[in-house]
Design a protein around this motif. Sequence first.
Motif, PDB file in Angstrom:
ATOM      1  N   VAL A 199     -22.091  17.838 -36.167  1.00 57.59           N
ATOM      2  CA  VAL A 199     -23.470  17.974 -35.707  1.00 57.59           C
ATOM      3  C   VAL A 199     -24.039  16.574 -35.520  1.00 57.59           C
ATOM      4  O   VAL A 199     -24.579  15.965 -36.453  1.00 57.59           O
ATOM      5  CB  VAL A 199     -24.306  18.808 -36.709  1.00 57.59           C
ATOM      6  CG1 VAL A 199     -25.733  18.957 -36.229  1.00 57.59           C
ATOM      7  CG2 VAL A 199     -23.657  20.174 -36.915  1.00 57.59           C
ATOM      8  N   SER A 200     -23.846  16.042 -34.312  1.00 57.70           N
ATOM      9  CA  SER A 200     -24.278  14.676 -34.016  1.00 57.70           C
ATOM     10  C   SER A 200     -24.386  14.490 -32.509  1.00 57.70           C
ATOM     11  O   SER A 200     -23.817  15.257 -31.730  1.00 57.70           O
ATOM     12  CB  SER A 200     -23.265  13.658 -34.568  1.00 57.70           C
ATOM     13  OG  SER A 200     -22.008  13.789 -33.902  1.00 57.70           O
ATOM     14  N   ALA A 201     -25.111  13.459 -32.125  1.00 57.52           N
ATOM     15  CA  ALA A 201     -25.242  13.112 -30.713  1.00 57.52           C
ATOM     16  C   ALA A 201     -23.873  12.811 -30.109  1.00 57.52           C
ATOM     17  O   ALA A 201     -23.557  13.249 -28.999  1.00 57.52           O
ATOM     18  CB  ALA A 201     -26.158  11.901 -30.552  1.00 57.52           C
ATOM     19  N   GLY A 261     -24.635  22.685 -33.920  1.00 58.36           N
ATOM     20  CA  GLY A 261     -25.733  22.647 -34.870  1.00 58.36           C
ATOM     21  C   GLY A 261     -25.465  23.451 -36.124  1.00 58.36           C
ATOM     22  O   GLY A 261     -24.375  23.975 -36.331  1.00 58.36           O
ATOM     23  N   ILE A 262     -26.507  23.551 -36.927  1.00 60.16           N
ATOM     24  CA  ILE A 262     -26.437  24.265 -38.193  1.00 60.16           C
ATOM     25  C   ILE A 262     -27.428  25.425 -38.118  1.00 60.16           C
ATOM     26  O   ILE A 262     -28.634  25.239 -38.284  1.00 60.16           O
ATOM     27  CB  ILE A 262     -26.769  23.331 -39.380  1.00 60.16           C
ATOM     28  CG1 ILE A 262     -25.847  22.094 -39.349  1.00 60.16           C
ATOM     29  CG2 ILE A 262     -26.635  24.075 -40.702  1.00 60.16           C
ATOM     30  CD1 ILE A 262     -26.292  20.957 -40.224  1.00 60.16           C
ATOM     31  N   ALA A 263     -26.909  26.610 -37.852  1.00 59.80           N
ATOM     32  CA  ALA A 263     -27.763  27.782 -37.679  1.00 59.80           C
ATOM     33  C   ALA A 263     -28.167  28.397 -39.016  1.00 59.80           C
ATOM     34  O   ALA A 263     -29.152  29.119 -39.084  1.00 59.80           O
ATOM     35  CB  ALA A 263     -27.062  28.822 -36.807  1.00 59.80           C
ATOM     36  N   GLY A 264     -27.420  28.121 -40.065  1.00 57.45           N
ATOM     37  CA  GLY A 264     -27.766  28.613 -41.396  1.00 57.45           C
ATOM     38  C   GLY A 264     -27.242  30.008 -41.666  1.00 57.45           C
ATOM     39  O   GLY A 264     -26.536  30.567 -40.860  1.00 57.45           O
ATOM     40  N   PRO A 265     -27.565  30.563 -42.782  1.00 55.31           N
ATOM     41  CA  PRO A 265     -28.503  30.004 -43.757  1.00 55.31           C
ATOM     42  C   PRO A 265     -27.904  28.898 -44.619  1.00 55.31           C
ATOM     43  O   PRO A 265     -28.637  28.165 -45.283  1.00 55.31           O
ATOM     44  CB  PRO A 265     -28.874  31.206 -44.626  1.00 55.31           C
ATOM     45  CG  PRO A 265     -27.680  32.098 -44.568  1.00 55.31           C
ATOM     46  CD  PRO A 265     -27.094  31.895 -43.194  1.00 55.31           C
ATOM     47  N   SER A 318     -28.018  20.014 -45.113  1.00 49.81           N
ATOM     48  CA  SER A 318     -28.107  18.944 -46.104  1.00 49.81           C
ATOM     49  C   SER A 318     -29.431  18.211 -45.886  1.00 49.81           C
ATOM     50  O   SER A 318     -30.178  18.528 -44.961  1.00 49.81           O
ATOM     51  CB  SER A 318     -26.935  17.968 -45.948  1.00 49.81           C
ATOM     52  OG  SER A 318     -27.063  17.237 -44.734  1.00 49.81           O
ATOM     53  N   ALA A 319     -29.681  17.218 -46.700  1.00 47.04           N
ATOM     54  CA  ALA A 319     -30.919  16.441 -46.564  1.00 47.04           C
ATOM     55  C   ALA A 319     -30.976  15.716 -45.221  1.00 47.04           C
ATOM     56  O   ALA A 319     -32.033  15.612 -44.608  1.00 47.04           O
ATOM     57  CB  ALA A 319     -31.046  15.446 -47.710  1.00 47.04           C
ATOM     58  N   THR A 320     -29.839  15.230 -44.765  1.00 47.19           N
ATOM     59  CA  THR A 320     -29.814  14.491 -43.496  1.00 47.19           C
ATOM     60  C   THR A 320     -29.568  15.382 -42.279  1.00 47.19           C
ATOM     61  O   THR A 320     -29.908  15.010 -41.166  1.00 47.19           O
ATOM     62  CB  THR A 320     -28.739  13.387 -43.531  1.00 47.19           C
ATOM     63  OG1 THR A 320     -27.473  13.983 -43.815  1.00 47.19           O
ATOM     64  CG2 THR A 320     -29.069  12.336 -44.576  1.00 47.19           C
ATOM     65  N   ALA A 378     -31.754  16.032 -29.776  1.00 43.35           N
ATOM     66  CA  ALA A 378     -31.724  16.940 -30.918  1.00 43.35           C
ATOM     67  C   ALA A 378     -33.016  17.740 -30.973  1.00 43.35           C
ATOM     68  O   ALA A 378     -34.067  17.281 -30.537  1.00 43.35           O
ATOM     69  CB  ALA A 378     -31.557  16.161 -32.214  1.00 43.35           C
ATOM     70  N   CYS A 379     -32.911  18.931 -31.519  1.00 45.33           N
ATOM     71  CA  CYS A 379     -34.069  19.766 -31.817  1.00 45.33           C
ATOM     72  C   CYS A 379     -33.920  20.290 -33.231  1.00 45.33           C
ATOM     73  O   CYS A 379     -32.798  20.521 -33.696  1.00 45.33           O
ATOM     74  CB  CYS A 379     -34.150  20.958 -30.858  1.00 45.33           C
ATOM     75  SG  CYS A 379     -34.521  20.514 -29.148  1.00 45.33           S
ATOM     76  N   GLN A 380     -35.035  20.446 -33.879  1.00 43.06           N
ATOM     77  CA  GLN A 380     -35.073  21.049 -35.208  1.00 43.06           C
ATOM     78  C   GLN A 380     -35.811  22.375 -35.064  1.00 43.06           C
ATOM     79  O   GLN A 380     -36.999  22.390 -34.785  1.00 43.06           O
ATOM     80  CB  GLN A 380     -35.791  20.138 -36.198  1.00 43.06           C
ATOM     81  CG  GLN A 380     -35.916  20.717 -37.594  1.00 43.06           C
ATOM     82  CD  GLN A 380     -34.583  20.894 -38.286  1.00 43.06           C
ATOM     83  OE1 GLN A 380     -33.781  19.974 -38.360  1.00 43.06           O
ATOM     84  NE2 GLN A 380     -34.337  22.086 -38.798  1.00 43.06           N
ATOM     85  N   PHE A 381     -35.078  23.480 -35.210  1.00 35.14           N
ATOM     86  CA  PHE A 381     -35.656  24.802 -35.039  1.00 35.14           C
ATOM     87  C   PHE A 381     -35.931  25.454 -36.383  1.00 35.14           C
ATOM     88  O   PHE A 381     -35.185  25.264 -37.336  1.00 35.14           O
ATOM     89  CB  PHE A 381     -34.713  25.693 -34.216  1.00 35.14           C
ATOM     90  CG  PHE A 381     -34.436  25.172 -32.840  1.00 35.14           C
ATOM     91  CD1 PHE A 381     -35.449  25.052 -31.907  1.00 35.14           C
ATOM     92  CD2 PHE A 381     -33.149  24.800 -32.460  1.00 35.14           C
ATOM     93  CE1 PHE A 381     -35.195  24.573 -30.623  1.00 35.14           C
ATOM     94  CE2 PHE A 381     -32.880  24.325 -31.182  1.00 35.14           C
ATOM     95  CZ  PHE A 381     -33.912  24.204 -30.266  1.00 35.14           C
TER      96      PHE A 381
END
Length: 160
Positions: free
Chosen positions: A78-80, A104-108, A112-114, A134-137
Motif C-alpha cells: 500500500v504505497s505510491a 489499499g487497506i479495506a479493513g477491518p 497500522s498507525a502509518t 492517496a485517499c483516506q476513506f
Amino acid sequence: MVSQTHYELALEIGQWLRQREWRIATAESCTAGGIGYALSAIPGSSAWLEGGFITYSNALKMHSLGVPEQTLITHGAVSAETALAMATGARQQANCDMAVAVTGIAGPDGGSATKPVGLVWFGLAWPDGQCSWACQFDGDRAAVREATISEALRSFKKIT
C-alpha cells in the motif's frame, strides 16, 4: 449489480476513452475486480475495456504486473510506488493506452498507525505520463471498497 453512481461514472469514462480511441486496463487489489465489473456494465464497453488484473497477493503483483520485489519490501503493498508499478505493469501487459491501479487497506484488519484502515493508493498510467495519489476513506470494508471504485472511475480526470 452495479450502483447507479458507478454506472454513471463508468459511462463517463467510457465516453472519454471512446473519444480518444483508447483502451483501458485495471490492476486491482483491495477492490478485487470491482472497477472492471463497473466498467463492463456499460453496453459496448468491449470497444474500450481491455481487461483487468486482480492481484491481491504480493506474489501476483510481482508475477503478473512486474512490480519489483524491492518496491514491495521498501515501500509496502500500500504505497505510491506500488500503485504506480501496478498501473505501469497493467498497461504494458494488456498493451493498452491507459491503466488504473488500486491498492489499499479495506479493513477491518490490517491497518497500522502509518497505514490506517481506509488508506488507498491509486496509480494511473497513460502514454504521456503517470501519477499516483492517496485517499483516506471512512466506513466499513464495503464502504471503503465502494469509495475506491468511485475514485478510480473518476481517475481519467487526472489526465484532462
